[in-house]
Design an enzyme around this catalytic site. Sequence first.
Site, PDB file in Angstrom:
ATOM      1  N   GLY A   9       0.725  -1.243   0.024  1.00 33.81           N
ATOM      2  CA  GLY A   9      -0.081   0.029   0.051  1.00 33.81           C
ATOM      3  C   GLY A   9       0.879   1.261  -0.201  1.00 33.81           C
ATOM      4  O   GLY A   9       2.159   1.151   0.043  1.00 33.81           O
ATOM      5  N   ILE A  11       1.539   3.772   2.183  1.00 34.93           N
ATOM      6  CA  ILE A  11       2.551   4.034   3.369  1.00 34.93           C
ATOM      7  C   ILE A  11       3.450   2.690   3.596  1.00 34.93           C
ATOM      8  O   ILE A  11       4.827   2.694   3.655  1.00 34.93           O
ATOM      9  CB  ILE A  11       1.720   4.394   4.744  1.00 34.93           C
ATOM     10  N   SER A 123      -4.011   6.222  13.524  1.00 31.09           N
ATOM     11  CA  SER A 123      -4.387   7.587  12.823  1.00 31.09           C
ATOM     12  C   SER A 123      -4.728   8.499  13.811  1.00 31.09           C
ATOM     13  O   SER A 123      -5.497   8.311  14.825  1.00 31.09           O
ATOM     14  CB  SER A 123      -5.659   7.270  11.818  1.00 31.09           C
ATOM     15  N   TYR A 147     -14.514   3.557  11.111  1.00 31.11           N
ATOM     16  CA  TYR A 147     -13.222   3.277  10.693  1.00 31.11           C
ATOM     17  C   TYR A 147     -12.253   3.899  12.081  1.00 31.11           C
ATOM     18  O   TYR A 147     -11.493   3.156  12.644  1.00 31.11           O
ATOM     19  CB  TYR A 147     -12.836   4.215   9.551  1.00 31.11           C
ATOM     20  N   LYS A 151      -9.860   1.800  14.781  1.00 32.57           N
ATOM     21  CA  LYS A 151      -8.288   1.848  15.173  1.00 32.57           C
ATOM     22  C   LYS A 151      -8.381   2.110  16.668  1.00 32.57           C
ATOM     23  O   LYS A 151      -7.256   1.581  17.461  1.00 32.57           O
ATOM     24  CB  LYS A 151      -8.201   3.374  14.635  1.00 32.57           C
ATOM     25  N   ASN A 196     -10.850   9.885  -2.008  1.00 30.94           N
ATOM     26  CA  ASN A 196     -11.479  10.560  -1.292  1.00 30.94           C
ATOM     27  C   ASN A 196     -10.722  11.772  -0.738  1.00 30.94           C
ATOM     28  O   ASN A 196     -11.127  12.837  -0.294  1.00 30.94           O
ATOM     29  CB  ASN A 196     -11.976   9.993   0.006  1.00 30.94           C
TER      30      ASN A 196
END
Length: 342
Positions: A9, A11, A123, A147, A151, A196
Amino acid sequence: MILVTGGLGFIGSHTCVSLLGAGHDVLVLDDLSNSSVDVLDRIERVAGRRPLFVRASVSDTDQLAEAFAQHDVGAVMHFAAFKAVAESVRLPLAYYDNNVGGTLALLSCMKAAGVRSLVFSSSATVYGSPATLPIREDCPRFAVNPYGRSKIIVEDILTDLAGSDPSWRIVNLRYFNPVGAHESGLLGEQPRGAPNNLMPRLLQVAVKQREVLDIFGDDYPTKDGSCVRDFIHVVDLADGHVAALRYLAEHSGMTSFNLGVGRGISVFEMCHAFEQSTGQSLPRRIVGRRAGDVAECWADATRAHTELNWRPNRDIDAMCRDAWRWQRHLCSENRGGSVCRP
Ligand code: UD1
Protein backbone atom coordinates in the site's frame (compact mmCIF):
# COMPACT_ATOMS: atom_id res chain seq x y z
CA MET A 1 13.46 -10.06 9.04
CA ILE A 2 10.62 -7.57 9.40
CA LEU A 3 7.12 -8.77 8.47
CA VAL A 4 5.22 -5.89 6.86
CA THR A 5 1.47 -6.47 6.49
CA GLY A 6 -0.10 -4.28 3.82
CA GLY A 7 3.41 -3.63 2.55
CA LEU A 8 2.28 -2.88 -1.00
CA GLY A 9 0.00 0.00 0.00
CA PHE A 10 0.90 3.69 -0.02
CA ILE A 11 2.57 4.01 3.38
CA GLY A 12 3.60 0.35 3.59
CA SER A 13 5.53 0.42 0.30
CA HIS A 14 7.47 3.55 1.23
CA THR A 15 8.25 1.97 4.59
CA CYS A 16 9.58 -1.15 2.84
CA VAL A 17 12.00 1.12 0.94
CA SER A 18 13.12 2.82 4.18
CA LEU A 19 13.55 -0.54 5.94
CA LEU A 20 15.56 -2.04 3.07
CA GLY A 21 17.66 1.13 2.95
CA ALA A 22 18.38 0.78 6.67
CA GLY A 23 19.65 -2.77 6.07
CA HIS A 24 16.61 -4.77 7.22
CA ASP A 25 15.28 -7.80 5.36
CA VAL A 26 11.59 -7.47 4.56
CA LEU A 27 8.78 -9.99 4.14
CA VAL A 28 5.61 -8.40 2.76
CA LEU A 29 2.23 -9.96 3.46
CA ASP A 30 -0.53 -8.36 1.39
CA ASP A 31 -3.79 -9.66 -0.04
CA LEU A 32 -3.77 -7.15 -2.95
CA SER A 33 -7.29 -6.03 -2.02
CA ASN A 34 -6.25 -2.39 -2.42
CA SER A 35 -2.82 -2.69 -4.06
CA SER A 36 -1.04 -4.25 -6.97
CA VAL A 37 1.75 -6.80 -7.17
CA ASP A 38 3.64 -4.40 -9.50
CA VAL A 39 4.52 -2.41 -6.41
CA LEU A 40 7.06 -5.14 -5.54
CA ASP A 41 8.96 -4.26 -8.74
CA ARG A 42 8.75 -0.57 -7.89
CA ILE A 43 10.13 -1.18 -4.40
CA GLU A 44 12.96 -3.20 -5.89
CA ARG A 45 13.79 -0.49 -8.44
CA VAL A 46 13.92 2.18 -5.76
CA ALA A 47 15.60 0.23 -2.97
CA GLY A 48 17.84 -2.03 -5.07
CA ARG A 49 16.56 -5.09 -3.21
CA ARG A 50 13.32 -7.02 -3.49
CA PRO A 51 11.25 -7.91 -0.42
CA LEU A 52 9.98 -11.46 -0.03
CA PHE A 53 6.26 -11.64 -0.67
CA VAL A 54 3.32 -13.72 0.54
CA ARG A 55 -0.09 -13.05 -0.97
CA ALA A 56 -2.43 -13.49 1.99
CA SER A 57 -4.82 -11.68 4.25
CA VAL A 58 -3.88 -11.04 7.88
CA SER A 59 -6.98 -13.00 8.78
CA ASP A 60 -5.50 -16.12 7.20
CA THR A 61 -3.93 -17.67 10.27
CA ASP A 62 -2.60 -20.71 8.37
CA GLN A 63 -0.59 -18.52 6.02
CA LEU A 64 0.57 -16.33 8.89
CA ALA A 65 1.70 -19.32 10.93
CA GLU A 66 3.54 -20.61 7.86
CA ALA A 67 5.24 -17.24 7.33
CA PHE A 68 6.41 -17.18 10.96
CA ALA A 69 7.56 -20.81 10.74
CA GLN A 70 9.58 -20.28 7.56
CA HIS A 71 11.22 -16.95 8.35
CA ASP A 72 13.08 -15.54 11.29
CA VAL A 73 10.73 -12.64 11.95
CA GLY A 74 12.03 -10.23 14.58
CA ALA A 75 9.23 -7.65 14.41
CA VAL A 76 5.96 -6.94 12.64
CA MET A 77 4.75 -3.69 11.09
CA HIS A 78 0.99 -3.85 10.69
CA PHE A 79 -0.36 -1.58 7.95
CA ALA A 80 -3.02 -3.84 6.46
CA ALA A 81 -6.42 -2.24 7.08
CA PHE A 82 -9.35 -0.59 5.34
CA LYS A 83 -9.25 3.22 5.59
CA ALA A 84 -12.13 4.87 3.75
CA VAL A 85 -14.32 6.75 6.19
CA ALA A 86 -17.54 6.89 4.16
CA GLU A 87 -17.24 3.21 3.26
CA SER A 88 -16.82 2.36 6.93
CA VAL A 89 -20.18 4.02 7.66
CA ARG A 90 -21.82 1.85 4.98
CA LEU A 91 -19.97 -1.37 5.81
CA PRO A 92 -19.15 -1.34 9.53
CA LEU A 93 -18.96 -5.12 9.82
CA ALA A 94 -16.38 -5.33 7.04
CA TYR A 95 -14.30 -2.68 8.84
CA TYR A 96 -14.47 -4.36 12.23
CA ASP A 97 -13.84 -7.75 10.65
CA ASN A 98 -10.76 -6.65 8.71
CA ASN A 99 -9.29 -3.98 10.99
CA VAL A 100 -10.08 -5.52 14.38
CA GLY A 101 -10.52 -9.23 13.51
CA GLY A 102 -7.47 -9.18 11.22
CA THR A 103 -5.34 -7.63 13.94
CA LEU A 104 -6.52 -10.21 16.51
CA ALA A 105 -5.57 -13.01 14.10
CA LEU A 106 -2.16 -11.45 13.57
CA LEU A 107 -1.56 -10.98 17.31
CA SER A 108 -2.52 -14.60 18.08
CA CYS A 109 -0.08 -15.84 15.45
CA MET A 110 2.64 -13.54 16.74
CA LYS A 111 2.08 -14.85 20.26
CA ALA A 112 2.17 -18.47 19.11
CA ALA A 113 5.38 -17.82 17.17
CA GLY A 114 7.04 -15.97 20.07
CA VAL A 115 7.24 -12.68 18.13
CA ARG A 116 6.48 -9.84 20.55
CA SER A 117 7.55 -6.66 18.73
CA LEU A 118 4.94 -4.67 16.82
CA VAL A 119 4.61 -1.29 15.12
CA PHE A 120 0.92 -0.50 14.60
CA SER A 121 -0.53 1.95 12.07
CA SER A 122 -3.05 4.11 13.88
CA SER A 123 -4.38 7.49 12.79
CA ALA A 124 -5.01 11.01 14.02
CA THR A 125 -8.63 10.14 13.35
CA VAL A 126 -8.68 8.65 16.89
CA TYR A 127 -8.70 12.22 18.28
CA GLY A 128 -12.04 13.02 16.59
CA SER A 129 -12.70 16.74 16.91
CA PRO A 130 -9.81 17.83 19.15
CA ALA A 131 -10.58 20.15 22.06
CA THR A 132 -7.08 21.70 22.06
CA LEU A 133 -4.35 22.24 19.47
CA PRO A 134 -1.71 21.11 18.81
CA ILE A 135 -2.80 17.56 19.62
CA ARG A 136 -0.71 15.68 22.16
CA GLU A 137 -0.77 11.91 22.53
CA ASP A 138 -2.65 12.20 25.85
CA CYS A 139 -5.58 14.08 24.27
CA PRO A 140 -8.88 12.26 24.77
CA ARG A 141 -9.80 9.93 21.91
CA PHE A 142 -13.21 10.00 20.34
CA ALA A 143 -14.44 8.03 17.35
CA VAL A 144 -16.73 9.74 14.86
CA ASN A 145 -17.11 6.81 12.44
CA PRO A 146 -16.56 3.01 12.36
CA TYR A 147 -13.11 3.41 10.76
CA GLY A 148 -11.95 5.62 13.64
CA ARG A 149 -13.57 3.30 16.16
CA SER A 150 -11.77 0.30 14.66
CA LYS A 151 -8.45 2.08 15.29
CA ILE A 152 -9.43 2.97 18.88
CA ILE A 153 -10.51 -0.62 19.57
CA VAL A 154 -7.19 -1.98 18.30
CA GLU A 155 -5.26 0.58 20.34
CA ASP A 156 -7.16 -0.62 23.44
CA ILE A 157 -6.49 -4.27 22.62
CA LEU A 158 -2.79 -3.47 22.29
CA THR A 159 -2.79 -1.62 25.61
CA ASP A 160 -4.34 -4.67 27.32
CA LEU A 161 -1.90 -7.00 25.63
CA ALA A 162 1.13 -4.95 26.68
CA GLY A 163 -0.28 -4.81 30.22
CA SER A 164 -0.69 -8.57 30.34
CA ASP A 165 2.88 -9.51 29.54
CA PRO A 166 5.95 -7.25 29.76
CA SER A 167 7.69 -9.09 26.96
CA TRP A 168 5.48 -7.30 24.39
CA ARG A 169 7.07 -4.28 22.75
CA ILE A 170 4.52 -2.15 20.92
CA VAL A 171 4.81 1.21 19.22
CA ASN A 172 1.51 2.78 18.21
CA LEU A 173 1.96 5.38 15.47
CA ARG A 174 -0.80 7.92 14.88
CA TYR A 175 -0.39 9.29 11.36
CA PHE A 176 -1.58 12.76 10.45
CA ASN A 177 -2.07 13.45 6.69
CA PRO A 178 0.48 11.59 4.54
CA VAL A 179 1.01 13.03 1.05
CA GLY A 180 3.81 13.16 -1.53
CA ALA A 181 5.66 10.24 -3.06
CA HIS A 182 9.16 8.84 -3.34
CA GLU A 183 11.46 11.45 -4.88
CA SER A 184 12.46 9.00 -7.65
CA GLY A 185 8.93 9.33 -9.05
CA LEU A 186 8.72 5.52 -9.16
CA LEU A 187 6.60 4.93 -6.07
CA GLY A 188 3.49 6.70 -4.83
CA GLU A 189 -0.17 6.45 -4.02
CA GLN A 190 -2.38 4.51 -6.45
CA PRO A 191 -5.93 4.67 -5.14
CA ARG A 192 -8.36 2.12 -6.53
CA GLY A 193 -11.64 3.68 -7.60
CA ALA A 194 -12.52 7.27 -6.86
CA PRO A 195 -10.16 8.75 -4.28
CA ASN A 196 -11.51 10.67 -1.29
CA ASN A 197 -8.41 12.40 -0.01
CA LEU A 198 -7.27 15.87 -1.01
CA MET A 199 -3.93 15.15 -2.72
CA PRO A 200 -5.07 12.34 -5.05
CA ARG A 201 -8.10 14.39 -6.05
CA LEU A 202 -5.96 17.45 -6.60
CA LEU A 203 -3.65 15.38 -8.85
CA GLN A 204 -6.65 14.20 -10.87
CA VAL A 205 -7.55 17.84 -11.52
CA ALA A 206 -3.96 18.64 -12.49
CA VAL A 207 -4.01 15.88 -15.15
CA LYS A 208 -7.52 16.89 -16.25
CA GLN A 209 -9.08 13.63 -15.20
CA ARG A 210 -11.36 15.71 -13.03
CA GLU A 211 -12.46 19.15 -14.23
CA VAL A 212 -12.46 21.02 -10.98
CA LEU A 213 -11.36 20.56 -7.41
CA ASP A 214 -14.23 20.78 -4.93
CA ILE A 215 -13.22 22.65 -1.81
CA PHE A 216 -15.30 21.27 1.01
CA GLY A 217 -16.16 24.48 2.85
CA ASP A 218 -14.61 27.96 3.14
CA ASP A 219 -16.53 29.02 6.21
CA TYR A 220 -14.61 27.20 8.94
CA PRO A 221 -13.25 29.24 11.86
CA THR A 222 -9.67 28.91 10.53
CA LYS A 223 -7.02 31.27 9.14
CA ASP A 224 -8.61 31.35 5.65
CA GLY A 225 -11.94 29.55 6.12
CA SER A 226 -10.77 26.19 4.71
CA CYS A 227 -9.87 23.20 6.89
CA VAL A 228 -6.37 22.95 8.33
CA ARG A 229 -4.39 19.70 8.40
CA ASP A 230 -0.92 18.46 9.31
CA PHE A 231 0.35 17.23 5.93
CA ILE A 232 3.44 15.06 6.19
CA HIS A 233 5.66 13.72 3.40
CA VAL A 234 5.20 9.94 3.12
CA VAL A 235 8.97 9.35 3.05
CA ASP A 236 9.36 11.19 6.37
CA LEU A 237 6.52 9.07 7.72
CA ALA A 238 8.22 5.90 6.43
CA ASP A 239 11.47 6.92 8.12
CA GLY A 240 9.50 7.28 11.36
CA HIS A 241 8.90 3.52 11.23
CA VAL A 242 12.61 2.77 11.10
CA ALA A 243 13.01 5.04 14.13
CA ALA A 244 10.17 3.15 15.84
CA LEU A 245 11.99 -0.11 15.25
CA ARG A 246 15.14 1.27 16.89
CA TYR A 247 12.99 2.39 19.83
CA LEU A 248 11.44 -1.08 20.16
CA ALA A 249 14.85 -2.62 20.58
CA GLU A 250 15.25 -0.70 23.84
CA HIS A 251 11.73 -0.28 25.25
CA SER A 252 9.09 -2.75 26.34
CA GLY A 253 5.40 -2.00 26.92
CA MET A 254 3.31 0.14 24.59
CA THR A 255 3.97 3.75 23.60
CA SER A 256 1.94 5.98 21.27
CA PHE A 257 3.52 8.61 19.04
CA ASN A 258 2.05 11.28 16.79
CA LEU A 259 3.73 11.29 13.40
CA GLY A 260 3.09 14.72 11.96
CA VAL A 261 5.08 17.83 11.10
CA GLY A 262 3.48 19.88 13.87
CA ARG A 263 2.31 22.62 11.52
CA GLY A 264 -1.17 23.32 10.21
CA ILE A 265 -1.59 23.91 6.47
CA SER A 266 -4.97 24.92 5.08
CA VAL A 267 -6.62 23.36 2.04
CA PHE A 268 -6.24 26.69 0.20
CA GLU A 269 -2.56 26.87 1.15
CA MET A 270 -2.03 23.35 -0.17
CA CYS A 271 -3.68 24.23 -3.50
CA HIS A 272 -1.57 27.38 -3.80
CA ALA A 273 1.65 25.52 -2.90
CA PHE A 274 0.89 22.88 -5.53
CA GLU A 275 0.37 25.52 -8.21
CA GLN A 276 3.61 27.29 -7.21
CA SER A 277 5.69 24.10 -7.07
CA THR A 278 4.45 22.51 -10.26
CA GLY A 279 3.31 25.39 -12.48
CA GLN A 280 -0.05 23.64 -12.94
CA SER A 281 -3.27 25.53 -12.40
CA LEU A 282 -6.01 23.98 -10.33
CA PRO A 283 -9.52 25.07 -11.22
CA ARG A 284 -11.53 24.96 -7.99
CA ARG A 285 -14.92 25.75 -6.62
CA ILE A 286 -16.27 26.05 -3.15
CA VAL A 287 -18.88 23.47 -2.26
CA GLY A 288 -20.55 22.59 1.02
CA ARG A 289 -18.75 21.10 3.99
CA ARG A 290 -18.08 17.35 3.90
CA ALA A 291 -19.87 15.50 6.70
CA GLY A 292 -17.52 14.48 9.48
CA ASP A 293 -14.67 16.91 8.69
CA VAL A 294 -13.04 18.68 11.62
CA ALA A 295 -11.97 22.30 11.17
CA GLU A 296 -8.39 21.96 12.37
CA CYS A 297 -6.06 19.11 13.19
CA TRP A 298 -2.34 19.23 13.70
CA ALA A 299 0.12 17.39 15.88
CA ASP A 300 2.33 18.13 18.78
CA ALA A 301 5.10 15.82 17.58
CA THR A 302 7.49 16.58 20.44
CA ARG A 303 7.41 13.04 21.81
CA ALA A 304 8.43 11.56 18.46
CA HIS A 305 11.20 14.16 18.15
CA THR A 306 12.66 13.51 21.58
CA GLU A 307 12.02 9.79 22.14
CA LEU A 308 12.23 8.41 18.61
CA ASN A 309 14.90 10.90 17.61
CA TRP A 310 12.96 11.46 14.39
CA ARG A 311 12.16 14.68 12.61
CA PRO A 312 10.37 15.21 9.33
CA ASN A 313 12.49 17.36 7.00
CA ARG A 314 10.56 17.55 3.71
CA ASP A 315 8.52 20.71 3.26
CA ILE A 316 5.23 21.36 1.49
CA ASP A 317 7.08 22.19 -1.73
CA ALA A 318 8.72 18.72 -1.72
CA MET A 319 5.33 17.11 -0.93
CA CYS A 320 3.79 18.74 -4.01
CA ARG A 321 6.76 18.27 -6.37
CA ASP A 322 7.19 14.60 -5.50
CA ALA A 323 3.46 13.84 -5.78
CA TRP A 324 3.43 15.56 -9.18
CA ARG A 325 6.54 13.68 -10.39
CA TRP A 326 4.84 10.40 -9.45
CA GLN A 327 1.62 11.40 -11.20
CA ARG A 328 3.55 12.24 -14.38
CA HIS A 329 5.32 8.88 -14.16
CA LEU A 330 1.94 7.12 -13.94
CA CYS A 331 0.75 9.14 -16.92
CA SER A 332 3.78 8.15 -19.00
CA GLU A 333 3.26 4.48 -18.12
CA ASN A 334 -0.36 4.70 -19.19
CA ARG A 335 0.19 6.65 -22.42
CA GLY A 336 -3.11 6.38 -24.25
CA GLY A 337 -4.71 4.84 -21.19
CA SER A 338 -7.22 6.26 -18.78
CA VAL A 339 -4.97 7.66 -16.06
CA CYS A 340 -4.32 11.02 -17.71
CA ARG A 341 -5.92 13.19 -20.30
CA PRO A 342 -3.78 15.67 -22.23
C1 UD1 B 1 -9.22 11.54 6.00
C2 UD1 B 1 -10.15 10.82 6.92
C3 UD1 B 1 -9.32 10.26 8.06
C4 UD1 B 1 -8.24 9.32 7.51
C5 UD1 B 1 -7.40 10.11 6.51
C6 UD1 B 1 -6.37 9.21 5.83
C7 UD1 B 1 -12.35 11.88 6.72
C8 UD1 B 1 -13.36 12.74 7.38
N1 UD1 B 1 -11.19 11.72 7.38
O1 UD1 B 1 -8.62 12.61 6.71
O2 UD1 B 1 -10.15 9.55 8.95
O3 UD1 B 1 -7.43 8.86 8.55
O4 UD1 B 1 -8.23 10.68 5.50
O5 UD1 B 1 -6.94 8.41 4.85
O6 UD1 B 1 -12.58 11.35 5.64
N2 UD1 B 1 -10.79 18.23 0.81
C9 UD1 B 1 -11.33 19.09 -0.12
N3 UD1 B 1 -11.59 18.63 -1.38
C10 UD1 B 1 -11.33 17.33 -1.75
C11 UD1 B 1 -10.79 16.45 -0.78
C12 UD1 B 1 -10.55 16.92 0.49
O7 UD1 B 1 -11.58 20.27 0.15
O8 UD1 B 1 -11.59 16.98 -2.90
C13 UD1 B 1 -10.49 18.73 2.16
C14 UD1 B 1 -11.24 18.01 3.26
O9 UD1 B 1 -12.48 18.62 3.50
C15 UD1 B 1 -10.27 18.17 4.43
C16 UD1 B 1 -8.89 18.26 3.77
O10 UD1 B 1 -9.12 18.51 2.39
O11 UD1 B 1 -10.53 19.38 5.05
C17 UD1 B 1 -8.11 16.97 3.90
O12 UD1 B 1 -8.94 15.90 3.48
P1 UD1 B 1 -8.43 14.39 3.36
O13 UD1 B 1 -7.22 14.35 2.51
O14 UD1 B 1 -9.60 13.56 2.95
O15 UD1 B 1 -7.95 14.04 4.82
P2 UD1 B 1 -8.75 14.08 6.22
O16 UD1 B 1 -10.18 14.40 6.04
O17 UD1 B 1 -7.99 14.95 7.15
